[in-house]
Enzyme design. Structure first.
Site, PDB file in Angstrom:
ATOM      1  N   PHE A 160       0.915  -1.141   0.192  1.00 26.84           N
ATOM      2  CA  PHE A 160      -0.086  -0.190   0.004  1.00 26.84           C
ATOM      3  C   PHE A 160       0.831   1.391   0.022  1.00 26.84           C
ATOM      4  CE2 PHE A 160      -2.424   3.557   1.515  1.00 26.84           C
ATOM      5  CZ  PHE A 160      -3.436   3.539   0.917  1.00 26.84           C
ATOM      6  N   ASP A 206       9.425   3.159   2.174  1.00 27.78           N
ATOM      7  CA  ASP A 206       8.098   3.835   2.555  1.00 27.78           C
ATOM      8  C   ASP A 206       8.066   3.683   3.907  1.00 27.78           C
ATOM      9  OD1 ASP A 206       5.758   4.890   2.977  1.00 27.78           O
ATOM     10  OD2 ASP A 206       4.650   3.998   1.236  1.00 27.78           O
ATOM     11  N   LYS A 246       2.227  11.300   7.380  1.00 27.30           N
ATOM     12  CA  LYS A 246       1.329  10.805   8.339  1.00 27.30           C
ATOM     13  C   LYS A 246       1.652  11.471   9.673  1.00 27.30           C
ATOM     14  CE  LYS A 246      -1.214   7.181   6.647  1.00 27.30           C
ATOM     15  NZ  LYS A 246      -0.875   6.177   5.472  1.00 27.30           N
TER      16      LYS A 246
HETATM   17  C1  LIG Z   1      -1.103   6.073   4.131  1.00 29.14           C
HETATM   18  C2  LIG Z   1       0.283   5.600   3.337  1.00 29.14           C
HETATM   19  C3  LIG Z   1       0.637   6.131   2.045  1.00 29.14           C
HETATM   20  C4  LIG Z   1      -0.303   7.308   1.522  1.00 29.14           C
HETATM   21  O1  LIG Z   1      -0.497   8.529   2.252  1.00 29.14           O
HETATM   22  P1  LIG Z   1      -1.561   9.687   1.810  1.00 29.14           P
HETATM   23  O2  LIG Z   1      -1.393  10.523   3.031  1.00 29.14           O
HETATM   24  O3  LIG Z   1      -2.976   8.965   2.312  1.00 29.14           O
HETATM   25  O4  LIG Z   1      -1.468  10.045   0.467  1.00 29.14           O
HETATM   26  C5  LIG Z   1       1.579   5.686   1.569  1.00 29.14           C
HETATM   27  N1  LIG Z   1       2.301   4.589   2.021  1.00 29.14           N
HETATM   28  C6  LIG Z   1       2.082   4.289   3.273  1.00 29.14           C
HETATM   29  C7  LIG Z   1       2.710   3.035   3.626  1.00 29.14           C
HETATM   30  C8  LIG Z   1       0.934   4.678   3.885  1.00 29.14           C
HETATM   31  O5  LIG Z   1       0.350   3.793   4.975  1.00 29.14           O
END
Ligand SMILES: *Cc1c(COP(=O)(O)O)cnc(C)c1O
Length: 402
Positions: free
Chosen positions: A145, A230, A259
């Site tokens: 994700f 990520d 986040k």
């Molecule tokens: C939430 C998330 C994203 C995307 O972040 P948004 O602020 O919702 O665009 C990308 N990678 C990971 C691992 C995430 O948990």
């Protein structure tokens, strides 16, 4: 209180009536919050065990973060990057130091940080590695994700995230998560990057086998490929360290952050890397109107200062041990398996008992907010400011619904 006195049903109906149904929220309408607790429009209190998917690592309305935001609101909120503002350098400098990298590129949402990482890796591939034009490949993991843009969902393996949103962006190869042999076999002379979550959150808080991330690091180094971590959900204290990848002593070439970087107040994301990587971008080649704005930098600077103390990482490690001990005691009693690190857990509920959705509905009725993910897995990720007593309370409620 009768249904007629309650504000929740009307508020839910209005939200249903006036919005696109791209979410299926729990039937709770939150009105205010502090720390690990939220209160709904009818005055009911809940422990927040989702914490905005880790955007609220420091809890709701952390006093230091709120103070920094208030002070900045009274001074300067937006300039665009056409000009420099006086909060910009400090934020980028502190964040670069926290990451052990030379440069930072601030954006807003997590997906934008991922997009930035992809663009930087491709440009680096053409300009530094010498990949033929248009041929760059990025290797990603199944069940990833990384966000919701058209390019990012192009390499999702989740049909809900992907189907009917094509045509898809080419240039990605998908390998099973946790399998370094499969990764090694997927590398070609045109591979510019490997993009991974050090722990796969959305997939159910999947921790890869020991040695996997170190193996990926070695493969990347040996093949002149960038390792993009990520850490948007796994980073900034969630797992008991600043970055989840540290648990294996691994340093990626690029960190993607988001986040919790916005302190639960504003969207703040960033890419951190060294000059030989981020330096490939020249003026006009990438940007964002709101990226690195003064309010974001003021809050982000305060977030980095909180992390510099190490206090939140330590809390997450200590309370995480308590959380996992409590959850492991439920294995065999309605729980099939538990995974995770620090204050982050994926809990597989016995599907013979209930679905994940039913589990989080029952938990909400018991005053604990959490989120299911695929099938019968629920994930728990309380704010790192949660108290031991709150943690024990939530564990007792989970035991009660099983
Ligand atoms: C939430 C998330 C994203 C995307 O972040 P948004 O602020 O919702 O665009 C990308 N990678 C990971 C691992 C995430 O948990």
């Amino acid at each position: 209180m009768t249904d007629l006195d309650m504000r929740t049903p009307g508020a839910l109906a209005d939200a249903e009536r006036w919005t696109a149904h791209n979410y299926h929220p729990l039937p709770v309408v939150i009105a205010d919050a502090e720390g690990a607790w939220v209160t709904d429009v009818d005055g009911r209190r809940y422990l927040d065990f989702l914490a905005g998917y880790s955007a609220l690592n420091f809890g709701h309305r952390h006093p230091g973060l709120i103070a920094a935001a208030h002070a900045q609101l009274d001074r300067l909120t937006l300039t665009s990057r056409a000009f420099v503002h006086d909060r910009f350098a400090e934020f980028c400098h502190r964040l670069a130091d926290l990451c052990g990298k030379e440069l930072v590129l601030p954006m807003n949402t997590g997906a934008e940080a991922v997009e930035t990482g992809i663009k930087v890796a491709r440009k680096w591939g053409y300009q530094v590695k010498g990949v033929p034009d248009g041929q760059a490949e990025i290797i990603v993991a199944a069940d990833n994700f990384h966000g919701r843009t058209t390019t990012i969902i192009s390499f999702s393996t989740d049909p809900d995230a992907r189907n009917d949103f094509g045509p898809y962006t080419p240039g990605f190869r998908i390998v099973p998560y946790g399998d370094s042999d499969a990764l090694a076999a997927a590398i070609t002379p045109n591979t510019v990057a490997v993009l991974l979550e050090p722990i796969q959150g959305e997939a159910g808080v999947l921790v890869p086998p020991a040695g996997y991330l170190a193996g990926v690091r070695q493969l990347c180094t040996d093949n002149n490929v960038l390792f993009i971590a990520d850490e948007i959900q796994s980073g900034l204290g969630r797992t008991g360290k600043t970055f989840a990848i540290e648990h294996e002593g691994v340093v990626p070439d690029l960190y993607l952050l988001g986040k919790a970087l916005g302190g639960g107040i504003v969207p703040v994301s960033a890419v951190a890397a060294d000059r030989d990587v981020l330096g490939v971008l020249k003026p006009g080649e990438h940007g964002s109107t709101f990226g690195g704005n003064p309010l974001a930098c003021a809050v982000g600077t305060e977030v980095v200062k909180l992390l510099e103390t190490g206090e939140f990482q330590q809390r997450s490690a200590e309370l995480g041990a308590r959380l996992h001990e409590g959850l492991h005691a439920l294995v065999g009693n309605g729980v099939l398996a538990v995974r995770g690190r620090g204050l982050w857990a994926g809990v597989d509920i016995d599907p013979a008992l209930m679905t994940g959705r039913q589990a989080v509905e029952r938990l909400a009725a018991h005053g604990v907010l959490a989120k299911d993910t695929h099938g019968s897995t629920i994930r728990l990720a309380p704010p790192l400011v949660v108290t031991p007593a709150d943690l024990d309370h939530a564990l007792a409620q989970l035991a009660a619904i099983l």
